[in-house]
Design a protein around this motif. Sequence first.
Motif, mmCIF file in Angstrom:
data_model
loop_
_atom_site.group_PDB
_atom_site.id
_atom_site.type_symbol
_atom_site.label_atom_id
_atom_site.label_comp_id
_atom_site.label_asym_id
_atom_site.label_seq_id
_atom_site.Cartn_x
_atom_site.Cartn_y
_atom_site.Cartn_z
ATOM 1 N N LEU A 44 0.826 -1.209 0.000
ATOM 2 C CA LEU A 44 0.000 0.000 0.000
ATOM 3 C C LEU A 44 0.860 1.260 0.000
ATOM 4 O O LEU A 44 0.547 2.231 -0.696
ATOM 5 C CB LEU A 44 -0.935 -0.002 1.210
ATOM 6 N N ARG A 45 1.946 1.246 0.765
ATOM 7 C CA ARG A 45 2.857 2.399 0.769
ATOM 8 C C ARG A 45 3.456 2.611 -0.611
ATOM 9 O O ARG A 45 3.516 3.738 -1.111
ATOM 10 C CB ARG A 45 3.965 2.182 1.792
ATOM 11 N N TRP A 46 3.887 1.517 -1.232
ATOM 12 C CA TRP A 46 4.469 1.629 -2.567
ATOM 13 C C TRP A 46 3.444 2.156 -3.567
ATOM 14 O O TRP A 46 3.760 3.013 -4.401
ATOM 15 C CB TRP A 46 4.996 0.259 -2.993
ATOM 16 N N LEU A 47 2.211 1.654 -3.491
ATOM 17 C CA LEU A 47 1.167 2.113 -4.412
ATOM 18 C C LEU A 47 0.840 3.579 -4.204
ATOM 19 O O LEU A 47 0.605 4.321 -5.173
ATOM 20 C CB LEU A 47 -0.090 1.260 -4.253
ATOM 21 N N LEU A 48 0.799 4.024 -2.954
ATOM 22 C CA LEU A 48 0.502 5.432 -2.695
ATOM 23 C C LEU A 48 1.578 6.351 -3.271
ATOM 24 O O LEU A 48 1.279 7.418 -3.787
ATOM 25 C CB LEU A 48 0.355 5.683 -1.199
ATOM 26 N N PHE A 49 2.826 5.951 -3.185
ATOM 27 C CA PHE A 49 3.887 6.812 -3.699
ATOM 28 C C PHE A 49 4.012 6.736 -5.206
ATOM 29 O O PHE A 49 4.321 7.728 -5.857
ATOM 30 C CB PHE A 49 5.228 6.464 -3.046
ATOM 31 N N THR A 55 1.774 12.145 0.424
ATOM 32 C CA THR A 55 2.776 12.765 1.291
ATOM 33 C C THR A 55 3.565 11.698 2.040
ATOM 34 O O THR A 55 3.089 10.585 2.241
ATOM 35 C CB THR A 55 2.083 13.697 2.311
ATOM 36 N N PRO A 56 4.777 12.019 2.472
ATOM 37 C CA PRO A 56 5.605 11.044 3.183
ATOM 38 C C PRO A 56 5.033 10.590 4.522
ATOM 39 O O PRO A 56 5.459 9.585 5.061
ATOM 40 C CB PRO A 56 6.924 11.780 3.385
ATOM 41 N N VAL A 57 4.065 11.328 5.061
ATOM 42 C CA VAL A 57 3.464 10.931 6.340
ATOM 43 C C VAL A 57 2.776 9.579 6.196
ATOM 44 O O VAL A 57 2.887 8.726 7.083
ATOM 45 C CB VAL A 57 2.462 12.011 6.819
ATOM 46 N N PHE A 58 2.106 9.360 5.087
ATOM 47 C CA PHE A 58 1.448 8.065 4.875
ATOM 48 C C PHE A 58 2.478 6.938 4.774
ATOM 49 O O PHE A 58 2.249 5.837 5.249
ATOM 50 C CB PHE A 58 0.578 8.089 3.619
ATOM 51 N N GLY A 59 3.589 7.228 4.158
ATOM 52 C CA GLY A 59 4.648 6.237 4.065
ATOM 53 C C GLY A 59 5.167 5.843 5.430
ATOM 54 O O GLY A 59 5.423 4.668 5.694
ATOM 55 N N PHE A 60 5.318 6.818 6.314
ATOM 56 C CA PHE A 60 5.771 6.531 7.671
ATOM 57 C C PHE A 60 4.764 5.676 8.419
ATOM 58 O O PHE A 60 5.136 4.729 9.114
ATOM 59 C CB PHE A 60 6.030 7.845 8.420
ATOM 60 N N VAL A 61 3.487 5.981 8.258
ATOM 61 C CA VAL A 61 2.444 5.215 8.953
ATOM 62 C C VAL A 61 2.404 3.775 8.455
ATOM 63 O O VAL A 61 2.333 2.832 9.264
ATOM 64 C CB VAL A 61 1.066 5.896 8.768
ATOM 65 N N PHE A 62 2.490 3.579 7.152
ATOM 66 C CA PHE A 62 2.465 2.217 6.617
ATOM 67 C C PHE A 62 3.732 1.442 6.984
ATOM 68 O O PHE A 62 3.677 0.242 7.240
ATOM 69 C CB PHE A 62 2.266 2.230 5.109
ATOM 70 N N THR A 63 4.866 2.117 7.008
ATOM 71 C CA THR A 63 6.099 1.450 7.441
ATOM 72 C C THR A 63 6.006 1.058 8.906
ATOM 73 O O THR A 63 6.405 -0.042 9.296
ATOM 74 C CB THR A 63 7.306 2.373 7.213
ATOM 75 N N LEU A 64 5.471 1.939 9.719
ATOM 76 C CA LEU A 64 5.285 1.638 11.135
ATOM 77 C C LEU A 64 4.320 0.463 11.322
ATOM 78 O O LEU A 64 4.560 -0.410 12.163
ATOM 79 C CB LEU A 64 4.765 2.885 11.858
ATOM 80 N N ALA A 65 3.260 0.427 10.540
ATOM 81 C CA ALA A 65 2.304 -0.682 10.630
ATOM 82 C C ALA A 65 2.947 -2.007 10.240
ATOM 83 O O ALA A 65 2.730 -3.033 10.904
ATOM 84 C CB ALA A 65 1.093 -0.402 9.739
ATOM 85 N N SER A 66 3.743 -2.012 9.195
ATOM 86 C CA SER A 66 4.379 -3.264 8.787
ATOM 87 C C SER A 66 5.406 -3.717 9.815
ATOM 88 O O SER A 66 5.533 -4.915 10.088
ATOM 89 C CB SER A 66 5.024 -3.118 7.416
ATOM 90 N N GLN A 67 6.127 -2.797 10.423
ATOM 91 C CA GLN A 67 7.086 -3.155 11.466
ATOM 92 C C GLN A 67 6.363 -3.725 12.690
ATOM 93 O O GLN A 67 6.851 -4.667 13.321
ATOM 94 C CB GLN A 67 7.926 -1.948 11.869
#
Length: 91
Positions: A44-49, A55-67
């Motif tokens: 999902l993070r990759w698709l959003l970007f 925005t990078p905020v969504f990337g941080f949230v999805f990375t945090l969720a996967s971790q």
Amino acid sequence: MSISRPFFTSPSGEFDTGQILYEAIPLAKLVASVAAVAAVPLVLRWLLFELVAATPVFGFVFTLASQFVLAVGTALVLMYVVVRANQLADS
């Protein structure tokens, strides 16, 4: 205290491949399911970007969720291994 043989060796000393597969397949399925669930936020993070240029905020949230999913999944796998080892030691 008597010395017991490992669960994966037969009385003749050979490896019991059937028993090894019997123990390894459920563990592999558990690890694969945790990896599949953890891959969802990363995709999902990759698709959003790539598609939306979010925005990078969504990337941080999805990375945090996967971790978080990987951390909880690792704990589940380790608990499974410990419980299964106790069951094998009792039998």
